[in-house]
Scaffold this motif. Structure first.
Motif, mmCIF file in Angstrom:
data_model
loop_
_atom_site.group_PDB
_atom_site.id
_atom_site.type_symbol
_atom_site.label_atom_id
_atom_site.label_comp_id
_atom_site.label_asym_id
_atom_site.label_seq_id
_atom_site.Cartn_x
_atom_site.Cartn_y
_atom_site.Cartn_z
ATOM 1 N N ASP A 51 -44.408 -59.691 -29.873
ATOM 2 C CA ASP A 51 -43.661 -59.973 -31.098
ATOM 3 C C ASP A 51 -44.342 -59.288 -32.271
ATOM 4 N N ASP A 52 -43.566 -58.574 -33.071
ATOM 5 C CA ASP A 52 -44.097 -57.873 -34.241
ATOM 6 C C ASP A 52 -43.201 -58.154 -35.439
ATOM 7 N N PRO A 53 -43.445 -59.232 -36.169
ATOM 8 C CA PRO A 53 -42.590 -59.561 -37.309
ATOM 9 C C PRO A 53 -42.710 -58.575 -38.464
ATOM 10 N N GLU A 54 -43.737 -57.727 -38.471
ATOM 11 C CA GLU A 54 -43.947 -56.807 -39.584
ATOM 12 C C GLU A 54 -43.426 -55.404 -39.324
ATOM 13 N N GLY A 55 -42.903 -55.137 -38.122
ATOM 14 C CA GLY A 55 -42.475 -53.776 -37.830
ATOM 15 C C GLY A 55 -41.650 -53.683 -36.568
ATOM 16 N N GLY A 56 -41.708 -52.491 -35.953
ATOM 17 C CA GLY A 56 -40.852 -52.223 -34.808
ATOM 18 C C GLY A 56 -41.571 -52.103 -33.486
ATOM 19 N N LEU A 57 -42.748 -52.683 -33.359
ATOM 20 C CA LEU A 57 -43.473 -52.638 -32.093
ATOM 21 C C LEU A 57 -42.953 -53.736 -31.169
ATOM 22 N N THR A 58 -42.745 -53.385 -29.920
ATOM 23 C CA THR A 58 -42.082 -54.315 -29.002
ATOM 24 C C THR A 58 -42.849 -54.591 -27.714
ATOM 25 N N HIS A 59 -43.750 -53.677 -27.300
ATOM 26 C CA HIS A 59 -44.382 -53.812 -25.984
ATOM 27 C C HIS A 59 -45.828 -53.336 -25.997
ATOM 28 N N LEU A 60 -46.581 -53.841 -25.031
ATOM 29 C CA LEU A 60 -47.827 -53.213 -24.630
ATOM 30 C C LEU A 60 -47.509 -52.107 -23.642
ATOM 31 N N PHE A 61 -48.310 -51.049 -23.638
ATOM 32 C CA PHE A 61 -48.122 -50.021 -22.617
ATOM 33 C C PHE A 61 -48.408 -50.640 -21.253
ATOM 34 N N PRO A 62 -47.613 -50.339 -20.224
ATOM 35 C CA PRO A 62 -47.819 -50.975 -18.910
ATOM 36 C C PRO A 62 -49.219 -50.735 -18.352
ATOM 37 N N ALA A 63 -49.784 -51.757 -17.756
ATOM 38 C CA ALA A 63 -51.088 -51.636 -17.104
ATOM 39 C C ALA A 63 -50.923 -50.875 -15.787
ATOM 40 N N PRO A 64 -52.000 -50.242 -15.278
ATOM 41 C CA PRO A 64 -51.894 -49.515 -14.004
ATOM 42 C C PRO A 64 -51.334 -50.359 -12.871
ATOM 43 N N ALA A 65 -51.709 -51.640 -12.793
ATOM 44 C CA ALA A 65 -51.198 -52.491 -11.715
ATOM 45 C C ALA A 65 -49.691 -52.648 -11.793
ATOM 46 N N ASP A 66 -49.162 -52.720 -13.005
ATOM 47 C CA ASP A 66 -47.713 -52.819 -13.166
ATOM 48 C C ASP A 66 -47.023 -51.532 -12.733
ATOM 49 N N LEU A 67 -47.602 -50.399 -13.105
ATOM 50 C CA LEU A 67 -46.993 -49.117 -12.754
ATOM 51 C C LEU A 67 -47.139 -48.805 -11.271
ATOM 52 N N ALA A 68 -48.208 -49.325 -10.636
ATOM 53 C CA ALA A 68 -48.408 -49.069 -9.212
ATOM 54 C C ALA A 68 -47.313 -49.709 -8.362
ATOM 55 N N ALA A 69 -46.661 -50.741 -8.909
ATOM 56 C CA ALA A 69 -45.600 -51.429 -8.168
ATOM 57 C C ALA A 69 -44.222 -50.807 -8.396
ATOM 58 N N VAL A 70 -44.141 -49.765 -9.223
ATOM 59 C CA VAL A 70 -42.845 -49.152 -9.541
ATOM 60 C C VAL A 70 -42.356 -48.316 -8.356
ATOM 61 N N ASP A 71 -41.059 -48.393 -8.077
ATOM 62 C CA ASP A 71 -40.435 -47.555 -7.056
ATOM 63 C C ASP A 71 -40.436 -46.105 -7.545
ATOM 64 N N PRO A 72 -41.121 -45.180 -6.847
ATOM 65 C CA PRO A 72 -41.181 -43.791 -7.312
ATOM 66 C C PRO A 72 -39.817 -43.166 -7.534
ATOM 67 N N GLU A 73 -38.826 -43.582 -6.733
ATOM 68 C CA GLU A 73 -37.500 -42.985 -6.858
ATOM 69 C C GLU A 73 -36.815 -43.348 -8.170
ATOM 70 N N SER A 74 -37.332 -44.379 -8.842
ATOM 71 C CA SER A 74 -36.734 -44.778 -10.111
ATOM 72 C C SER A 74 -37.249 -43.956 -11.287
ATOM 73 N N LEU A 75 -38.243 -43.101 -11.028
ATOM 74 C CA LEU A 75 -38.832 -42.296 -12.094
ATOM 75 C C LEU A 75 -38.038 -41.010 -12.280
ATOM 76 N N ALA A 76 -37.557 -40.790 -13.484
ATOM 77 C CA ALA A 76 -36.724 -39.626 -13.790
ATOM 78 C C ALA A 76 -37.592 -38.417 -14.104
ATOM 79 N N MET A 77 -38.182 -37.861 -13.043
ATOM 80 C CA MET A 77 -39.033 -36.684 -13.213
ATOM 81 C C MET A 77 -39.076 -35.935 -11.887
ATOM 82 N N PRO A 78 -39.511 -34.677 -11.892
ATOM 83 C CA PRO A 78 -39.585 -33.920 -10.638
ATOM 84 C C PRO A 78 -40.449 -34.619 -9.595
ATOM 85 N N ARG A 79 -40.130 -34.374 -8.337
ATOM 86 C CA ARG A 79 -40.820 -35.059 -7.243
ATOM 87 C C ARG A 79 -42.329 -34.846 -7.284
ATOM 88 N N THR A 80 -42.763 -33.604 -7.553
ATOM 89 C CA THR A 80 -44.202 -33.341 -7.549
ATOM 90 C C THR A 80 -44.906 -34.156 -8.630
#
Length: 493
Positions: free
Chosen positions: A353-382
């Protein structure tokens, strides 16, 4: 530096602020210690002794000067420009590891025994890890006493003291005043201008060694800001912080003689860590005079340095976050990299929560990103493979990136990952790990600037030419980048 008596005496007599934080002057006749630039009349030479740290002065029985407040001077540049055991230990102590994990935790992170750590810190700094951490707790306590209306019991807890008695004894010993006396001496508004006691916010000044050129520093942070995590608002760079006990929001505003810092924290125990990370983000403990003097020896760089001296290296508050963002920025524009990062943030970041501005999130932690389905990432396979391998290694601890990192070892581990070339490894070394000599000879902006200035533009030839800039090649990169009209080089309006 503190062992060079003649040089220290000259610095004290000339009140040279460039040496604040390099050493401290203890006065035998008064029992106080000062920074070199203290405004009082310098003592006689025979009454001065010099120490490498505030903690060493306190261990020797000296109290902090009430005029120059030596405990609030900029940190020693040594801990930014070195990668040996003592420097790495000091970066961890400043980041609060001893308070959270004790000396065994500090030793475990560095891969040494507690006895080795204590012996080396005592030999170089005149104080062990517990004394160094105690000095930092005293400084945090003073800051909270002077800038908030919190009850003293809450301040003692937030500053990391085990008891009210220890808090009271430490403050009296270090400052020769009781906590209540410290608060009574403080004006109703703190130095940054925010009324004392503003709920949830602490305002303070972050000192630095002059000169400081804010253009590329804040320009880079604003131009590459990830929506939701960072923003430029009302003349301040603002961002969310993931901290050991909770999270926070920092607002950093450049001023002529300091950085105005406003911190909103969910847990006040995170205050010293938040301050440390903001200072590291803005490279505030650098020694710009030494850096610029070295770079001026090159006739090609000298005009760039003279035009805008004091450039810093924009760094990070989270090494793992920056490594992820470096991969997202491979071979794409700044705008595209921000878009990729914003998608990850909105989908996987923790909401704040940021009542003084437009900040909405913490950057995801590595553990959170490690659980992401790679196919959901909009970037080249490599690049998906590169990203998922990186976050997997960060999450399982096999790729430690932090203030304690050994720079050559971390760079070698990064280069062993799929999709990691010299540019990605070196930009992480420069901006995340803080290596002042990291160099980017393959960077398009660096090569373009080199060509326009008449320097060699091929990576091998440019690297050979840049040998004369060592150990400050990361700062040379900032001056080379500044020849372009990219938004990273201009303070936002």
């Amino acid at each position: 530096m503190h062992t060079d008596i003649e040089r220290c005496v000259r610095a004290v007599r000339s009140k040279d602020a460039r040496f604040d934080g390099w050493f401290f002057t203890a006065v035998l006749t008064t029992g106080i210690y000062c920074r070199p630039s203290c405004p009082v009349v310098p003592p006689k030479r025979e009454n001065m002794v010099f120490h490498p740290s505030a903690a060493a002065c306190q261990q020797a029985g000296f109290r902090a000067c009430k005029r120059c407040r030596p405990d609030t001077s900029p940190g020693s540049p040594e801990w930014n420009q070195r990668a040996d055991l003592v420097a790495r230990a000091m970066r961890l102590i400043t980041d609060g590891v001893v308070d959270r994990e004790g000396v065994p935790g500090l030793a475990a992170r560095l891969g040494y025994s507690t006895r080795q750590i204590e012996r080396q810190l005592l030999a170089e700094l005149g104080a062990g890890p517990l004394a160094l951490a105690r000095a930092q707790r005293a400084q945090t306590a003073r800051l909270l006493i002077e800038t908030t209306a919190l009850p003293m019991a809450e301040i003692a807890f937030a500053a990391g003291f085990a008891s009210i008695r220890t808090f009271n004894d430490t403050v009296r010993e270090v400052y020769a005043l009781t906590p209540s006396d410290l608060r009574t001496r403080t004006p109703r508004t703190n130095p940054a201008g925010t009324p004392a006691g503003t709920p949830g916010a602490i305002s303070l000044r972050l000192p630095f060694r002059a000169p400081l050129n804010p253009d590329n520093l804040f320009g880079h942070l604003a131009a590459t800001a990830v929506p939701g995590v960072e923003e430029w608002r009302d003349g301040a760079y603002r961002r969310t912080l993931r901290l050991p006990y909770g999270h926070g929001i920092a607002a950093l505003t450049p001023r002529p003689d300091h950085i105005a810092c406003r911190l909103t924290l969910t847990d006040l125990r995170d205050l010293p860590v938040a301050i440390s990370r903001c200072r590291r983000l803005l490279d505030l403990d650098a020694d710009p005079v030494a850096i610029d003097d070295q770079l001026r020896t090159d006739p090609v760089l000298a005009p760039l340095v003279d035009k805008a001296p004091g450039r810093r290296v924009p760094r990070t508050v989270d090494e793992a976050e920056f490594a992820v963002r470096a991969v997202l920025g491979q071979q794409v524009s700044t705008a595209a990299a921000r878009t990729h990062a914003a998608r990850l943030v909105s989908a996987h970041g923790e909401a704040v929560d940021d009542p003084e501005g437009g900040l909405t999130h913490l950057f995801p932690a590595p553990a959170d990103l490690a659980a992401v389905d790679p196919e959901s990432l909009a970037m080249p396979r490599t690049r998906r493979v590169t990203l998922t391998t990186l976050v997997g290694r960060l999450a399982d601890g096999s790729l430690p990136l932090g203030v304690e990192s050994d720079w050559p070892e971390a760079r070698a581990r990064l280069l062993a990952l799929p999709g990691f070339g010299p540019w990605t490894a070196d930009v992480i070394a420069m901006r995340a790990l803080g290596d002042p000599d990291a160099f980017l000879p393959t960077d398009l902006g660096v090569r373009r600037a080199a060509r326009e200035l008449g320097l060699p533009s091929t990576p091998a030839a440019l690297t050979a030419r840049a040998a004369a800039w060592r150990p400050w090649r990361a700062y040379a990169v900032q001056y080379l980048w500044a020849t372009d009209d990219h938004p990273i080089n201009f303070l936002p309006v």
